[in-house]
Design an enzyme around this catalytic site. Structure first.
Site, PDB file in Angstrom:
ATOM      1  N   GLU B  53       0.780  -0.972   0.214  1.00  0.00           N
ATOM      2  CA  GLU B  53       0.351  -0.278  -0.190  1.00  0.00           C
ATOM      3  C   GLU B  53       0.915   0.978  -0.028  1.00  0.00           C
ATOM      4  OE1 GLU B  53      -3.709   2.268   2.980  1.00  0.00           O
ATOM      5  OE2 GLU B  53      -2.546   0.469   3.652  1.00  0.00           O
ATOM      6  N   ASP B  64      -5.683   9.601   9.156  1.00  0.00           N
ATOM      7  CA  ASP B  64      -3.501   9.170   9.228  1.00  0.00           C
ATOM      8  C   ASP B  64      -3.691   9.501  11.043  1.00  0.00           C
ATOM      9  OD1 ASP B  64      -2.730   7.471   7.627  1.00  0.00           O
ATOM     10  OD2 ASP B  64      -3.162   8.995   6.255  1.00  0.00           O
ATOM     11  N   TYR B 176     -11.161  -2.971   2.367  1.00  0.00           N
ATOM     12  CA  TYR B 176     -10.185  -2.856   3.218  1.00  0.00           C
ATOM     13  C   TYR B 176     -10.460  -2.351   4.811  1.00  0.00           C
ATOM     14  CZ  TYR B 176      -6.391  -0.094   5.614  1.00  0.00           C
ATOM     15  OH  TYR B 176      -5.320   0.377   6.610  1.00  0.00           O
TER      16      TYR B 176
END
Lengths: 393, 261
Positions: B53, B64, B176
């Site tokens: 990734e 994040d 995911y």
């Protein structure tokens, strides 16, 4: 109304703008918030509680003040919508009280907020103190340095001020950090966003809570002047006072709507906060809207002498109103805003915040037809800006 | 590479890894530099990564946590561009399938189809767009389908059944699965409801299910591998990249791969 409504009647998009560009984790929280807002908005008990607080606690309705000496100077009849007279000193309290009541109604005992200049942070901390909610305010460390008194105010009100070290350590990063907190804590936390930005349903909620500005002003101007104004003027950062003012006049096609952005050091300098004026578009903080970015799609830092306009994005509904030609946008520089601040102080005995000083500066530079009627939203008071003004002249 | 084979390469990587689950390290393109990030990717592939990734740095990465956010900031300060990261992708894609992790504004800033074509030309097998939930993704999905690369969706523990169904139905490559409610970053413990989350995803998805967020240690990876088809490790390796470069990343990936064998 300008947006495509969903089955709940709350806009998720405004033409091509708006949307919910956030991590999947947040989508259920946004769905819940949308539903909670629909229920609350239509609930007379909620409305009554909010209206009572706005009146008795915050100080609504605010006056629409016919500014005699200012009017003489520009050769028009200028009326100032005095949001600066509200408790905590700016229109931000309208939204903070409404959303904090909503948080309590949703059973969320913890509230998070972001702040740049500290006005929204203080408003959120105030509403949370009043309602007995825990409050965490994210604030860039550069803004904490520039706005020390507001940091102390928030702490005295019982809020935790969470310093943000990322990027330029200002408002953009504070919003990002608040969203990250919400991603992790949505189950017990409501994010009180301070402007008409962010993922749906926030732009609609903040507009609905701020439209009291425009609704009052529209009624007041007809009472005192006997007709609608020719121009309605408001400053635009994220755009909450602007959309809250403009929304009441959208259907009045003869009323010209003017949004004034931060021209910073000049549009040519690249150091400004004028995404609407410069025609920018992009995705920031969960919404597609006018966003300052580079060729690669990296969001760039805004610049303004006014911390409240120092933001590279803007509300999606304001972007749609730009494309439709319903609202005209213009930018004035730091210098013009500082001059207007000093000028209005002497002319009217009012210290405007540096944000609405931009709107006043535009008025000085654009006097239009003599004798016309202007309504200008004075979104906050300038006490917080004394240090900046004295330093920069 | 012909477009049709890109999605197939992902499927093959999930079938032929010889481990308890496919191992997918995350690396930040351009961190600590463009060449260094290429070396890190190569070290991952040589140490047993089955897919990679590859993050494209973005100014405002909402999904994040601090480690990956700081790496993105540093990469941008060092001048990394999407174009350069696609160059890294091109080099790494000859070794293992590369899935690009890229924020929506970088994809949609101009024309989504233009970005997708550039990604496909750089050999990317798929895209992960962490701030483009299912409701906003229809145009990009059709662009990716047209270019023969996979638009890999994310699901979260908070995703409700009706959404899970729609996401599973439209999934390409793999799903995911975000293990926890939060941003990326190392955690001491795996979230308690993980087995149930993965089971819910598997019930709705015809493609493999990979799990990421909060997985750092080999022992954690092994436990996730017992539940899912793939294990994604990000912040742990980005931290290794900062502390010890490609050698440190390769060592960590080797330990993770060993734990999955």
């Amino acid at each position: 109304m300008s947006g495509a409504r969903t089955e709940t009647g709350v806009e998720r998009r405004f033409g091509p703008y708006g949307g919910r560009y956030v991590p999947e984790t947040l989508i259920p929280a946004l769905d819940d918030l949308e539903q909670a807002w629909v229920d609350a908005r239509d609930d007379p008990a909620f409305r009554a509680e909010l209206d009572a607080l706005l009146q008795d606690y915050a100080g609504r309705p605010t006056p629409l003040y016919g500014a005699e000496r200012l009017s003489q100077e520009v050769g028009r009849q200028v009326y100032l919508k005095r949001e600066d007279l509200l408790h905590t000193g700016a229109h931000k309290i309208n939204n903070a009280l409404g959303q904090s009541l909503l948080a309590r109604r949703m059973g969320k005992h913890r509230v998070i907020a972001e702040t740049g200049a500290g006005q929204h942070g203080v408003a959120a901390a105030t509403a949370c103190a009043l309602l007995g909610l825990d409050c965490v305010v994210y604030m860039g460390t550069e803004d904490m340095r520039r706005q020390r008194p507001n940091v102390e105010r928030m702490r005295l009100l019982g809020a935790e001020v969470a310093p943000v070290e990322a990027g330029a350590r200002t408002l953009k990063e504070a919003v990002s950090e608040a969203i990250r907190d919400w991603v992790a804590n949505a189950a017990d936390t409501h994010y009180v966003i301070g402007s008409a930005v962010g993922p749906a349903p926030y732009p609609a909620i903040v507009r609905d809570l701020q439209r009291v500005i425009g609704d009052e002003a529209r009624m007041q101007i007809q009472n005192v002047a006997g007709r609608l104004p020719d121009r309605v003027i408001a400053c635009v950062g994220g755009g909450s006072n602007a959309i809250g003012t403009f929304v009441a006049f959208l259907d009045d096609s003869d009323v010209e709507l003017v949004g004034v952005e931060a021209g910073g050091e000049g549009l040519d300098s690249g150091r400004h906060g004028a995404p609407l004026t410069t025609g920018a578009r992009g995705i920031l903080h969960g919404a597609h809207s006018a966003v300052l970015q580079d060729e690669d799609g990296q969001v760039v830092e805004a610049h303004s002498v006014s911390a409240g306009l120092d933001y590279p994005g803007s509300g999606p509904e304001l972007a749609l109103l730009r494309d439709r030609g319903r609202v005209c946008y213009a930018a004035v520089t730091d210098r013009q805003a500082l001059d207007a601040f000093r000028h209005v102080a002497r002319l009217e005995g009012i210290l405007p915040a540096l944000e609405p000083a931009h709107a006043l500066a535009w008025l000085f530079a654009n006097r239009g037809e003599p004798g016309g009627i202007d309504v200008l939203t004075l979104s906050g008071r300038g006490d917080k800006d004394l240090g900046e003004v004295l330093e920069l002249g | 590479m012909s477009p049709a084979t890109a999605v197939d390469r992902i499927a093959a990587a999930f079938e032929s890894h010889g481990k308890a689950a496919a191992l997918m390290p995350y690396l930040m393109g351009g961190f600590p530099g463009i060449d260094a990030s290429r070396d890190i990717g190569i070290a991952c592939a040589e140490a047993g990564a089955d897919l990679l990734e590859l993050g494209i740095p973005f100014s405002d990465p909402l999904a994040d946590g601090p480690v990956i956010h700081a790496a993105a900031t540093d990469a941008l300060v060092a001048g990394a561009t999407a174009e350069e990261v696609l160059g890294v992708c091109e080099d790494l894609a000859t070794r293992v399938p590369v899935v690009l992790m890229v924020y929506a504004n970088l994809v949609l800033a101009h024309d989504a189809r233009v970005f997708v074509e550039r990604a496909a030309a750089a050999g990317a097998a798929g895209l992960i767009v962490p701030d483009l939930p299912h409701d906003e993704a229809a145009d990009l999905l059709s662009a990716c389908d047209g270019a023969g690369i996979a638009l890999v969706p994310l699901v979260a523990p908070s995703t409700r059944p009706d959404r899970m169904r729609a996401i599973g139905r439209d999934a390409r490559g793999f799903v995911y699965t975000v293990s926890l409610t939060g941003t990326t970053g190392e955690r001491d413990e795996l979230p308690p409801g993980l087995a149930e989350t993965v089971a819910r995803v598997k019930a709705e998805a015809a493609v493999p299910v990979a799990v990421g967020f909060g997985i750092a240690r080999p022992e954690q990876a092994r436990r996730v591998a017992a539940l899912a088809d793939g294990v994604i490790v990000g912040s742990r390796l980005v931290r290794a990249a900062r502390e010890g470069g490609a050698a440190a990343v390769g060592e960590s990936v080797a330990e993770l791969a060993e734990a999955l064998r």
